[in-house]
Design a protein around this motif. Structure first.
Motif, PDB file in Angstrom:
ATOM      1  N   ILE B  12      42.803  19.239  21.817  1.00 30.71           N
ATOM      2  CA  ILE B  12      43.858  19.277  22.684  1.00 30.71           C
ATOM      3  C   ILE B  12      44.511  17.937  22.687  1.00 30.71           C
ATOM      4  O   ILE B  12      45.868  17.784  22.741  1.00 30.71           O
ATOM      5  N   ARG B  28      47.664  17.127  30.716  1.00 35.80           N
ATOM      6  CA  ARG B  28      46.421  17.671  29.904  1.00 35.80           C
ATOM      7  C   ARG B  28      46.739  19.406  30.039  1.00 35.80           C
ATOM      8  O   ARG B  28      46.190  20.152  29.101  1.00 35.80           O
ATOM      9  N   SER B  29      46.801  19.855  31.196  1.00 36.73           N
ATOM     10  CA  SER B  29      46.916  21.326  31.449  1.00 36.73           C
ATOM     11  C   SER B  29      47.583  21.918  30.541  1.00 36.73           C
ATOM     12  O   SER B  29      47.507  23.105  29.903  1.00 36.73           O
ATOM     13  N   THR B  32      46.555  21.885  27.138  1.00 33.92           N
ATOM     14  CA  THR B  32      45.480  22.812  26.992  1.00 33.92           C
ATOM     15  C   THR B  32      45.779  24.084  26.493  1.00 33.92           C
ATOM     16  O   THR B  32      45.317  24.669  25.553  1.00 33.92           O
TER      17      THR B  32
END
Lengths: 427, 308
Positions: B12, B28-29, B32
């Motif tokens: 990631i 970050r989501s 991911t």
């Protein structure tokens, strides 16, 4: 919203840290097994809360967790989110479920126990919306089990003359038996819908475009000697219907039967969106999809908080224009606005919102039960404001007027009910 | 331009770095879900308001990974002949006439010749399935909500197996599935069956901090004060009751416009003059222009002063 505050480290993630010796390996395998089990349970919890999670998604979740090599709680969260959430509105529910579930297992059972109907109601605590929905999901399955088998309905067959009377009778003056008969009659209304031309083409005998592909194939069949032209024409499709139904006090005698009407319409075709408004707007499309009308109406009732209250047409239309218009008013939608137009506090906003609504749909039909009075005059300010912005103004107070509406919606129905006629009457 | 292929990110964090290398600052989501999509070979379905950088992801992926970008812009009535393939009818006609003139009467043979790859015009979806020396291409299916439901159903088939069947020619199957990015502005709901095959992500407006970084990365010649004010102004604008809130694309346009006008700090008259870059509805502009703009600017100034 940050789902990771108060994140106690879970044994769940231990698989990442134990590696090396054989014993550790076995332990890691055990942990991985438990993780899989946890995910399966979690998926089940999501399903109970109303997020459609199929077995395929569970397999994906396991694969995804493996692929991502989850280290932190945040990554684990977004990994599951990526696979299990397929709609924006499910995000909140997922968030709630994740917090609850991974804080401690077995909580779901507790939640179920806590949600039993006799538990004291504490709704005023303003729980986050997702949590409420999870609880509702759990509750509704309980309620369903509780529901008694329906009683047999009284025989509602009528003689011909009875039926004639029924056709003309105002909904507001019907007895319970007559209402039952009217419901039956509504069920039988056949809606054949208006059609709009789409930009998609289909083979057509007298189309306006040459279908070269079919032409060529046909001519090849004859060895290329003859060229017999084949045509394409536009394909047509019935447009979606969006109904905005006023459920305020002044409309209360009509709303139930209108809902039956809308249910019958929803049944006949798929693209019908129904919104109810009194002081605020509620989308009940999903509730109306239940096959049984009584069940559907019960579901609607459970969804709506402002039955028989005041009317805030401008506020409700504003909410519709802002949140829904762009999503449901596509492909030449027809809007049925069912209200008596008696706005509690008419001001400039009403004109603005109804104008915007009018500009974003293909056909705006205002159904007003007040038109039943032969001496109806558009005197109320709210009504005068709205009339110039609608395409059609029709009465809807008895079965006859409903049948007329159905005819007007059919492809050959043409348009009548010019709203200006009502304005002229006053002038 | 021949792009140099690069391998896919393996974590990631690597995905975040990859995007950052092209000045795309993702949270970050998003990283991911993107990482998982690449790793699991699944289409990525991005939904969100207009102008939050959904389309940009596909472009960034293609440049950073060195893959070709194949774009399919959706619209109502989009059909197989514009999305997948079409036969070159004119060339076919000529071929038939030539064959006739040469006195060839073998019908089977003629049909076989005419419906060969030579006469096939490849459209985006078919192109994406072709082998590519630079590695599997990035296939961007943009604004799927504009296409009609019939096309969605067709797409379902393509995305499930990454293959297309051409009746006259046979089945074309991708050796390596393309990297698929689907975007939707959510003007209508996309069918669940399609979403189920994809990884879903809702792209929201970025928080002030990230938006500031984005502005500074994309509009390098903007002053520090101005960029801070611009971002905070837009952020507070999004909290207003507007018909269409400005997206990141609008923020960038506005920042670039102000930098071009040599503005050093926001003032009400500049804002009113340039509001058309941010807001695209007359009612929204009328609501913000004048007094409201001044109020917002004062708020922004106070906020920034407090932060210092």
């Amino acid at each position: 919203m940050d789902p990771f505050v108060s994140s106690a480290h879970q044994p769940l993630f231990a698989a990442e840290h134990v590696r090396g010796s054989d014993g550790a390996h076995a332990r890691a395998e055990r942990t991985a097994g438990r993780l899989a089990e946890n995910i399966v349970h979690f998926a089940r919890a999501l399903r109970a809360a109303g997020i459609p999670v199929g077995p395929g998604a569970v397999m994906d979740a396991l694969a995804a967790v493996e692929a991502a090599g989850v280290g932190t709680r945040e990554d684990f969260y977004w990994t599951l989110h990526a696979v299990l959430v397929k709609r924006h509105e499910h995000s909140l529910i997922f968030d709630q479920a994740f917090r609850i579930f991974f804080r401690r297992r077995g909580l779901l059972d507790k939640l179920l126990a806590a949600m039993l109907p006799q538990a004291p109601a504490r709704e005023e605590e303003k729980a986050p919306p997702g949590a409420q929905r999870i609880q509702e999901a759990l509750l509704s399955s309980l309620r369903e089990a509780e529901r008694k088998p329906r009683e047999l309905e009284a025989d509602a067959r009528l003689t011909v003359s009875d039926r004639e009377v029924l056709q003309k009778k105002d909904f507001a003056q019907m007895t319970a038996a007559e209402i039952a008969a009217a419901k039956d009659a509504i069920k039988r209304l056949v809606l054949s819908l208006d059609e709009v031309k789409t930009r998609r083409l289909a083979p057509h005998r007298h189309g306006h475009l040459v279908d070269i592909r079919r032409t060529l194939r046909a001519s090849l069949k004859a060895g290329g000697a003859v060229i017999d032209l084949k045509y394409l024409g536009p394909r047509s499709k019935s447009p979606p219907i969006v109904a905005l139904l006023d459920i305020s006090g002044s409309m209360s005698q009509y709303t139930r039967l209108f809902l039956h009407f809308l249910h019958a319409v929803t049944d006949a075709r798929k693209r019908v969106h129904t919104f109810l408004f009194g002081t605020r707007l509620t989308n009940v499309t999903r509730a109306l999809k239940a096959k049984d009308p009584d069940e559907a109406l019960a579901a609607v009732g459970a969804n709506v908080a402002d039955w028989s209250g005041g009317t805030r047409i401008a506020t409700s239309l504003h909410a519709f224009n802002k949140l829904w218009a762009r999503r449901v008013l596509t492909e030449g939608a027809i809007v049925l606005l069912i209200t008596d137009g008696l706005e509690r506090d008419p001001d400039d906003r009403l004109a603005f919102e109804i104008d915007r609504l009018h500009r974003s749909c293909r056909r705006l039909i205002w159904l007003n039960p007040l038109l039943r009075f032969s001496g109806f005059e558009a005197k109320a300010k709210g009504i005068r404001t709205m009339v110039p912005h609608v395409d059609e103004l029709r009465p809807i107070h008895n079965l006859d007027s409903m049948a007329q509406l159905v005819r007007a919606l059919s492809p050959t129905g043409g348009r009548s009910g010019d709203p200006k006629a009502w304005l002229d009457k006053v002038a | 331009m021949t792009p140099t292929p690069r391998s896919l990110p393996d974590s990631i964090d690597a995905t975040l770095d990859l995007l950052a290398a092209a000045d795309y600052l993702a949270d970050r989501s998003l990283a991911t879900v993107l990482f998982l999509a690449l790793k699991m070979g699944r289409p990525l379905f991005l939904e969100g308001e207009a102008g939050v950088g959904k389309t940009e992801i596909a472009k960034v992926l293609s440049t950073t990974l060195g893959r070709h970008l194949i774009r399919l812009q959706c619209y109502e009535g989009l059909d197989v002949s514009t999305a997948v393939y079409e036969w070159n009818y004119a060339a076919q006609m000529i071929a038939i006439r030539v064959a006739e003139a040469e006195g060839a009467h073998d019908r089977e043979r003629l049909e076989h010749d005419v419906f060969s790859e030579r006469f096939l015009i490849k459209r985006p979806l078919l192109q994406a399935l072709e082998p590519d020396p630079a590695g599997a291409p990035v296939l961007l299916i943009d604004e799927l909500d504009r296409a009609d439901e019939a096309f969605e159903a067709f797409l379902l088939e393509v995305l499930a197996d990454f293959q297309v069947t051409i009746p006259e020619l046979g089945t074309v199957k991708a050796l390596r599935p393309p990297i698929v990015v689907i975007t939707s502005n959510r003007t209508r709901e996309i069918h669940d069956a399609l979403k189920r095959r994809c990884l879903y992500h809702w792209v929201g407006y970025p928080i002030a901090e990230r938006e500031l970084k984005i502005v500074r990365a994309k509009v390098p010649d903007i002053g520090k004060t101005l960029s801070g004010q611009v971002v905070h102004f837009v952020q507070s604008l999004r909290k207003q009751d507007l018909f269409k809130a400005p997206g990141v694309a609008e923020t960038l346009d506005w920042a670039a416009a102000l930098a071009e006008l040599d503005v050093v700090a926001l003032d009400p008259s500049t804002v009113s003059d340039t509001l058309g870059v941010l807001l695209k509805y007359q009612d929204d502009i009328a609501r913000i222009e004048g007094g409201k703009a001044k109020e917002l600017i004062d708020e922004v100034r106070a906020e920034l002063r407090a932060a210092e």
